[in-house]
Design an enzyme around this catalytic site. Structure first.
Site, PDB file in Angstrom:
ATOM      1  CG  ASP A  52       1.257   6.162   0.430  1.00  0.00           C
ATOM      2  OD1 ASP A  52       0.353   5.299   0.406  1.00  0.00           O
ATOM      3  OD2 ASP A  52       1.180   7.428   0.058  1.00  0.00           O
ATOM      4  CG  HIS A  54       6.430   8.044  -0.586  1.00  0.00           C
ATOM      5  ND1 HIS A  54       6.444   9.002  -1.821  1.00  0.00           N
ATOM      6  CD2 HIS A  54       5.540   8.102   0.071  1.00  0.00           C
ATOM      7  CE1 HIS A  54       5.149   9.516  -2.045  1.00  0.00           C
ATOM      8  NE2 HIS A  54       4.288   9.064  -0.696  1.00  0.00           N
ATOM      9  CG  ASP A  82       1.873   8.540  -3.308  1.00  0.00           C
ATOM     10  OD1 ASP A  82       1.674   8.373  -4.801  1.00  0.00           O
ATOM     11  OD2 ASP A  82       1.752   9.149  -2.562  1.00  0.00           O
ATOM     12  CG  ASN A 108      -0.387  12.039  -4.694  1.00  0.00           C
ATOM     13  OD1 ASN A 108      -0.305  10.966  -4.115  1.00  0.00           O
ATOM     14  ND2 ASN A 108       0.205  13.048  -4.412  1.00  0.00           N
ATOM     15  CG  HIS A 109       4.363  11.196  -5.342  1.00  0.00           C
ATOM     16  ND1 HIS A 109       5.209  11.971  -5.149  1.00  0.00           N
ATOM     17  CD2 HIS A 109       3.422  11.537  -4.134  1.00  0.00           C
ATOM     18  CE1 HIS A 109       5.149  12.635  -4.218  1.00  0.00           C
ATOM     19  NE2 HIS A 109       4.148  12.408  -3.568  1.00  0.00           N
ATOM     20  CG  HIS A 224      -3.333  11.099  -0.637  1.00  0.00           C
ATOM     21  ND1 HIS A 224      -2.382  11.506  -1.509  1.00  0.00           N
ATOM     22  CD2 HIS A 224      -4.014  12.112  -0.463  1.00  0.00           C
ATOM     23  CE1 HIS A 224      -2.657  12.775  -2.045  1.00  0.00           C
ATOM     24  NE2 HIS A 224      -3.636  13.057  -1.474  1.00  0.00           N
TER      25      HIS A 224
END
Length: 276
Positions: A52, A54, A82, A108-109, A224
């Protein structure tokens, strides 16, 4: 995993029923294209699997330099989703989604962002207020449209050939007691609970006792769940190392694992992220 009477898959093999548990308030994930993208073995360069990111674009690009990323030499980037939210430059990650040598799955983001931009008001509030999506308020209409187009096409998983056998890239997990072929069939059929588990579930990394891994693939890679260091359980590797939370995790970093043309797996390489 709760077992029910098996049902036959496309190849006539029995497969377990999906779990009953669900995020009932979230829309069913849909993909504009194949839900599972298959990539042939990379015989020219490496497959670089990234956890991830981010919105930590600068740290991501420093990590690319650290691992010697060479697209001209055949290196491919496999991103675990993500890419956005919580970090300082989510919008800057858009340019990486445009590149041919990048294969990114949906985290999921990305799913929250897609649902919000498509007008699901409850999800928009959840994303903006609790999951770091406020950066998107500044997007102009053309940028929103480009994000929507790209997000709709992001698959829920990758199946990648290698000299050691196929490996799988899926954001959350392959559910407990579920072979990859069964999850792949569910995803390709548009099964809601399979998609939710691929994006959101956190069960498997915390219940390793008696877990023999995913039987029908060489390796699975997941993000995640933020861990201080990469976690390897049997043939499953989790490589989210907290890039979303530099204020909470000392040593928060982005992690990369390289798979060579000969099937060799490098030790994880990390790049620290800075607090926004």
């Amino acid at each position: 995993m709760r077992q029910a009477s098996p049902r036959a898959g496309a190849a006539g093999r029995p497969r377990p029923q999906p779990l009953a548990w669900d995020y009932e308030d979230l829309p069913t994930p849909r993909v504009d294209g194949p839900p599972v993208r298959r990539l042939d073995r990379n015989q020219a360069g490496r497959d670089l699997v990234f956890g991830d990111i981010h919105g930590q674009k600068d740290s991501f690009e420093r990590l690319l330099k650290k691992v010697g990323y060479d697209p001209a030499g055949g290196d491919r980037l496999l991103l675990l989703g993500d890419l956005v939210d919580r970090g300082p430059d989510s919008q800057g990650m858009l340019e990486w989604l445009r590149r041919d040598e990048v294969a990114c799955i949906r985290g999921n983001h990305e799913q929250l962002m897609l649902d919000a931009l498509e007008g699901h008001r409850d999800v928009e509030e959840l994303w903006m207020e609790r999951n770091g999506g406020s950066w998107a308020r500044a997007l102009d209409p053309s940028a929103r449209d480009e994000w929507l187009e790209l997000l709709r096409k992001l698959p829920l998983a990758l199946e990648v050939g290698s000299a050691e056998g196929a490996f799988v890239v899926v954001h959350a997990e392959v559910p407990v007691e579920t072979p990859w072929w069964a999850l792949r069939e569910w995803l390709e059929e548009g099964d809601r609970c399979a998609a939710i588990r691929a994006l959101w579930n956190r069960e498997r990394a915390f219940s390793p006792e008696g877990d023999d891994g995913v039987p029908d693939v060489w390796r699975t890679f997941h993000g995640h769940i933020p861990f201080k260091n990469p976690v390897l359980i049997k043939n499953m590797r989790w490589i989210d190392t907290g890039a979303a939370y530099p204020d909470l995790y000392h040593g928060a970093a982005i992690t990369c694992v390289a798979i060579g043309p000969d099937g060799s797996e490098s030790p994880p390489v990390q790049e620290r992220v800075l607090q926004d």
